[in-house]
Design a protein around this motif. Structure first.
Motif, PDB file in Angstrom:
ATOM      1  N   GLY A  38       0.811  -1.213   0.000  1.00 54.17           N
ATOM      2  CA  GLY A  38       0.000   0.000   0.000  1.00 54.17           C
ATOM      3  C   GLY A  38       0.845   1.264   0.000  1.00 54.17           C
ATOM      4  N   VAL A  39       1.901   1.284   0.815  1.00 49.69           N
ATOM      5  CA  VAL A  39       2.801   2.445   0.844  1.00 49.69           C
ATOM      6  C   VAL A  39       3.483   2.623  -0.504  1.00 49.69           C
ATOM      7  CG1 VAL A  39       4.867   3.434   1.906  1.00 49.69           C
ATOM      8  CG2 VAL A  39       3.180   2.259   3.330  1.00 49.69           C
ATOM      9  N   ALA A  40       3.959   1.517  -1.080  1.00 51.76           N
ATOM     10  CA  ALA A  40       4.636   1.587  -2.375  1.00 51.76           C
ATOM     11  C   ALA A  40       3.697   2.096  -3.467  1.00 51.76           C
ATOM     12  CB  ALA A  40       5.191   0.215  -2.753  1.00 51.76           C
ATOM     13  N   LEU A  41       2.456   1.616  -3.463  1.00 50.71           N
ATOM     14  CA  LEU A  41       1.491   2.065  -4.470  1.00 50.71           C
ATOM     15  C   LEU A  41       1.176   3.548  -4.314  1.00 50.71           C
ATOM     16  CD1 LEU A  41      -1.021  -0.934  -4.622  1.00 50.71           C
ATOM     17  CD2 LEU A  41       0.679  -0.274  -6.334  1.00 50.71           C
ATOM     18  N   THR A  42       1.101   4.015  -3.062  1.00 49.72           N
ATOM     19  CA  THR A  42       0.838   5.438  -2.825  1.00 49.72           C
ATOM     20  C   THR A  42       1.965   6.295  -3.379  1.00 49.72           C
ATOM     21  OG1 THR A  42      -0.400   4.906  -0.812  1.00 49.72           O
ATOM     22  CG2 THR A  42       0.363   7.174  -1.067  1.00 49.72           C
ATOM     23  N   VAL A  43       3.214   5.878  -3.138  1.00 51.41           N
ATOM     24  CA  VAL A  43       4.368   6.627  -3.643  1.00 51.41           C
ATOM     25  C   VAL A  43       4.396   6.599  -5.172  1.00 51.41           C
ATOM     26  CG1 VAL A  43       6.886   6.710  -3.714  1.00 51.41           C
ATOM     27  CG2 VAL A  43       5.718   6.266  -1.548  1.00 51.41           C
ATOM     28  N   LEU A  44       4.128   5.417  -5.758  1.00 47.80           N
ATOM     29  CA  LEU A  44       4.114   5.308  -7.219  1.00 47.80           C
ATOM     30  C   LEU A  44       3.015   6.175  -7.830  1.00 47.80           C
ATOM     31  CD1 LEU A  44       4.757   1.479  -7.749  1.00 47.80           C
ATOM     32  CD2 LEU A  44       6.334   3.371  -8.198  1.00 47.80           C
ATOM     33  N   LEU A  45       1.849   6.211  -7.178  1.00 49.10           N
ATOM     34  CA  LEU A  45       0.765   7.054  -7.661  1.00 49.10           C
ATOM     35  C   LEU A  45       1.162   8.519  -7.619  1.00 49.10           C
ATOM     36  CD1 LEU A  45      -2.178   7.387  -8.580  1.00 49.10           C
ATOM     37  CD2 LEU A  45      -2.845   7.404  -6.169  1.00 49.10           C
ATOM     38  N   LEU A 230       1.176   2.950  15.849  1.00 53.71           N
ATOM     39  CA  LEU A 230       0.594   3.152  14.522  1.00 53.71           C
ATOM     40  C   LEU A 230       0.674   4.620  14.110  1.00 53.71           C
ATOM     41  CD1 LEU A 230      -2.472   0.765  14.772  1.00 53.71           C
ATOM     42  CD2 LEU A 230      -0.397   0.441  13.429  1.00 53.71           C
ATOM     43  N   GLY A 231       0.637   5.520  15.087  1.00 48.14           N
ATOM     44  CA  GLY A 231       0.777   6.937  14.762  1.00 48.14           C
ATOM     45  C   GLY A 231       2.142   7.259  14.193  1.00 48.14           C
ATOM     46  N   VAL A 232       3.177   6.625  14.728  1.00 44.26           N
ATOM     47  CA  VAL A 232       4.530   6.829  14.190  1.00 44.26           C
ATOM     48  C   VAL A 232       4.595   6.377  12.734  1.00 44.26           C
ATOM     49  CG1 VAL A 232       6.923   6.045  14.351  1.00 44.26           C
ATOM     50  CG2 VAL A 232       5.703   6.737  16.416  1.00 44.26           C
ATOM     51  N   LEU A 233       3.980   5.227  12.446  1.00 46.21           N
ATOM     52  CA  LEU A 233       3.960   4.741  11.059  1.00 46.21           C
ATOM     53  C   LEU A 233       3.192   5.695  10.149  1.00 46.21           C
ATOM     54  CD1 LEU A 233       3.389   0.881  11.338  1.00 46.21           C
ATOM     55  CD2 LEU A 233       5.456   2.076  10.622  1.00 46.21           C
ATOM     56  N   GLY A 234       2.027   6.150  10.617  1.00 49.20           N
ATOM     57  CA  GLY A 234       1.243   7.077   9.810  1.00 49.20           C
ATOM     58  C   GLY A 234       1.969   8.385   9.563  1.00 49.20           C
ATOM     59  N   LEU A 235       2.610   8.904  10.612  1.00 49.12           N
ATOM     60  CA  LEU A 235       3.350  10.156  10.472  1.00 49.12           C
ATOM     61  C   LEU A 235       4.525   9.978   9.516  1.00 49.12           C
ATOM     62  CD1 LEU A 235       3.751  13.072  11.358  1.00 49.12           C
ATOM     63  CD2 LEU A 235       5.125  12.237  13.285  1.00 49.12           C
ATOM     64  N   ALA A 236       5.222   8.849   9.643  1.00 47.67           N
ATOM     65  CA  ALA A 236       6.349   8.586   8.735  1.00 47.67           C
ATOM     66  C   ALA A 236       5.881   8.514   7.287  1.00 47.67           C
ATOM     67  CB  ALA A 236       7.044   7.281   9.131  1.00 47.67           C
ATOM     68  N   GLN A 237       4.695   7.912   7.061  1.00 39.96           N
ATOM     69  CA  GLN A 237       4.188   7.782   5.701  1.00 39.96           C
ATOM     70  C   GLN A 237       3.813   9.141   5.115  1.00 39.96           C
ATOM     71  OE1 GLN A 237       1.333   4.674   5.208  1.00 39.96           O
ATOM     72  NE2 GLN A 237       0.676   5.369   3.195  1.00 39.96           N
ATOM     73  N   ILE A 238       3.112   9.968   5.882  1.00 36.12           N
ATOM     74  CA  ILE A 238       2.694  11.257   5.340  1.00 36.12           C
ATOM     75  C   ILE A 238       3.880  12.205   5.179  1.00 36.12           C
ATOM     76  CG2 ILE A 238       2.139  12.440   7.511  1.00 36.12           C
ATOM     77  CD1 ILE A 238      -0.369  13.521   6.094  1.00 36.12           C
ATOM     78  N   VAL A 239       4.898  12.082   6.056  1.00 41.25           N
ATOM     79  CA  VAL A 239       6.111  12.892   5.897  1.00 41.25           C
ATOM     80  C   VAL A 239       6.871  12.452   4.640  1.00 41.25           C
ATOM     81  CG1 VAL A 239       8.393  13.373   6.871  1.00 41.25           C
ATOM     82  CG2 VAL A 239       6.364  13.502   8.322  1.00 41.25           C
ATOM     83  N   LEU A 240       6.953  11.134   4.414  1.00 43.93           N
ATOM     84  CA  LEU A 240       7.614  10.628   3.211  1.00 43.93           C
ATOM     85  C   LEU A 240       6.927  11.156   1.961  1.00 43.93           C
ATOM     86  CD1 LEU A 240       9.565   8.699   1.716  1.00 43.93           C
ATOM     87  CD2 LEU A 240       7.846   6.898   2.018  1.00 43.93           C
ATOM     88  N   ILE A 241       5.606  11.099   1.946  1.00 48.04           N
ATOM     89  CA  ILE A 241       4.859  11.597   0.790  1.00 48.04           C
ATOM     90  C   ILE A 241       5.055  13.101   0.638  1.00 48.04           C
ATOM     91  CG2 ILE A 241       2.532  11.942  -0.118  1.00 48.04           C
ATOM     92  CD1 ILE A 241       1.781   9.276   1.214  1.00 48.04           C
ATOM     93  N   GLY A 242       5.074  13.835   1.770  1.00 42.90           N
ATOM     94  CA  GLY A 242       5.292  15.273   1.700  1.00 42.90           C
ATOM     95  C   GLY A 242       6.664  15.634   1.160  1.00 42.90           C
ATOM     96  N   VAL A 243       7.693  14.907   1.602  1.00 44.41           N
ATOM     97  CA  VAL A 243       9.056  15.174   1.126  1.00 44.41           C
ATOM     98  C   VAL A 243       9.160  14.899  -0.371  1.00 44.41           C
ATOM     99  CG1 VAL A 243      11.450  14.389   1.262  1.00 44.41           C
ATOM    100  CG2 VAL A 243      10.161  14.788   3.355  1.00 44.41           C
TER     101      VAL A 243
END
Length: 398
Positions: A38-45, A230-243
């Motif tokens: 799911g994370v990989a697909l979000t980044v690819l999208l 789970l919040g750490v994972l969510g925050l890491a994901q949205i920060v990755l997408i933001g960067v």
């Protein structure tokens, strides 16, 4: 002989227990292939969207115009006309009409201007209104300039028009667009990680693992660890997408005001933290009332409806950020994380409004954690069917 005496093992403190639960949640999700995919697909999208923007921004706005005749005046005039209509025009000198026709037929140029005769002629493979407007504008401008010069008009004294935009911020539309994308992403992440928390609670109740966990820790410690991990994972994901978003937009020059883009992305990330803290607490409490995954949907429906309402109001706020609906809902806890970022991006939210919305959200989080912790403690060990909220509160008091 005296028997050896050992120091009794120190019981782990609350911080250590919360950290252990959080670490367990993180490691469990990182081993989940579906989560990684799911994370990989979000980044690819996201990369695909940026590639599309680059393709749209660079394709279809270029043109090549061949010119038979003197290009000293026509060349700059055609390029200037092209720039006026948003087209990057390249002027290609050609020797004669035969060369012009050959260049057009072979598609080396998009059009060829025969400027040597009394009446200029434009050769094109097919009628192109934009190309015709560029060439006609350039030829007309030169003809007018020549006539004015013959009449004795000093063209050097003609003032240039100073264009002033009345828009307060040229990057406003870009900011709102970024905020809408960010809110959509925030909406999806809140649902996904809220459901992760809820599913984890039900799984532990159904498998009786929770009974073992509560033998060594208090319910609020288990709840806090779940939310934190789970919040750490969510925050890491949205920060990755933001960067990735900011880096790609700056690298490929997709935005006109980089500072505003960065501030909007940071705003969305901070609102995710507040929104997640609220919804994760409520989702976990609701999940503790049931013992089967099949019953989870019924208790999560109110929170899902609140999230959906916030998402649609956030979209509406993009069209009317100063409207009554957008202003009022930007203060409502649960809705504000999806509405206020859009109003901030549009420049319609004063600092005191943002501070008030954050304060109300913090109060709502404190109430949800405190009240939710009692419900969670009273319902967690009830594994037979669905527990009523009132019964869970009574069990916690007892």
């Amino acid at each position: 002989m005296n028997a050896p005496t050992g120091t009794p093992a120190r019981a782990p403190g609350s911080t250590e227990l919360v950290r252990l639960v959080a670490g367990r949640e993180i490691s469990t999700r990182l081993r989940d292939k579906n989560f990684i995919i799911g994370v990989a697909l979000t980044v690819l999208l996201l990369l695909g969207i940026m590639a599309f923007q680059i393709a749209v921004g660079t394709g279809g706005d270029e043109g090549r115009v061949g010119v038979v005749g003197d290009t000293s005046q026509l060349g700059p005039a055609i390029e200037a006309q092209g720039e006026a209509v948003g087209m990057d025009v390249t002027v290609v000198p050609l020797d004669d009409e035969a060369a012009a026709r050959a260049a057009v037929e072979s598609e080396d140029v998009d059009g060829a201007l025969l400027a040597g005769g009394p009446t200029p002629q434009l050769l094109v493979p097919d009628r192109d209104a934009t190309m015709e407007a560029v060439v006609n504008g350039a030829v007309g401008a030169i003809a007018v300039a020549e006539q004015l010069a013959e009449a004795g008009v000093d063209l050097s004294s003609v003032p240039e028009v100073d264009v002033t935009s009345l828009a307060e911020d040229d990057g406003g539309e870009e900011q709102v667009l970024v905020a809408i994308i960010g809110v959509a992403l925030l909406y999806g992440l809140l649902i996904m990680f809220g459901q992760f928390v809820a599913q984890g609670v039900v799984e532990e109740k159904a498998s009786r693992v929770v009974e073992l966990l509560l033998a060594t820790m208090k319910p609020w410690q288990l709840l806090a660890g779940k939310i934190l991990g789970l919040g750490v994972l969510g925050l890491a994901q949205i920060v990755l997408i933001g960067v990735i978003s900011v880096g790609g937009a700056l690298a490929f020059d997709l935005v006109t005001v980089p500072g505003d883009l960065i501030s909007t992305v940071v705003s969305v990330i901070l609102w995710f933290v507040l929104g997640y803290a609220f919804y994760a607490s409520v989702f976990a409490v609701a999940a503790s009332l049931v013992s089967r995954q099949e019953d989870l949907g019924s208790v999560l429906t109110p929170m899902m409806l609140l999230l959906i309402a916030g998402f649609f109001v956030g979209l509406q706020a993009a069209a009317d950020p100063s409207g009554t609906l957008a202003v009022v809902t930007s203060y409502v806890p649960g809705l504000s994380p999806l509405v206020m970022p859009v109003r901030q991006a549009a420049g319609e939210a004063a600092l005191w409004e943002v501070v008030l919305a954050v304060a109300l959200m913090l109060v709502a989080i404190a109430v949800a954690v405190r009240l939710g912790g009692r419900v969670y403690a009273g319902a967690l060990l009830r594994t037979s069917g669905k527990t009523k909220l009132r019964d869970a509160l009574k069990a916690a008091q007892g």
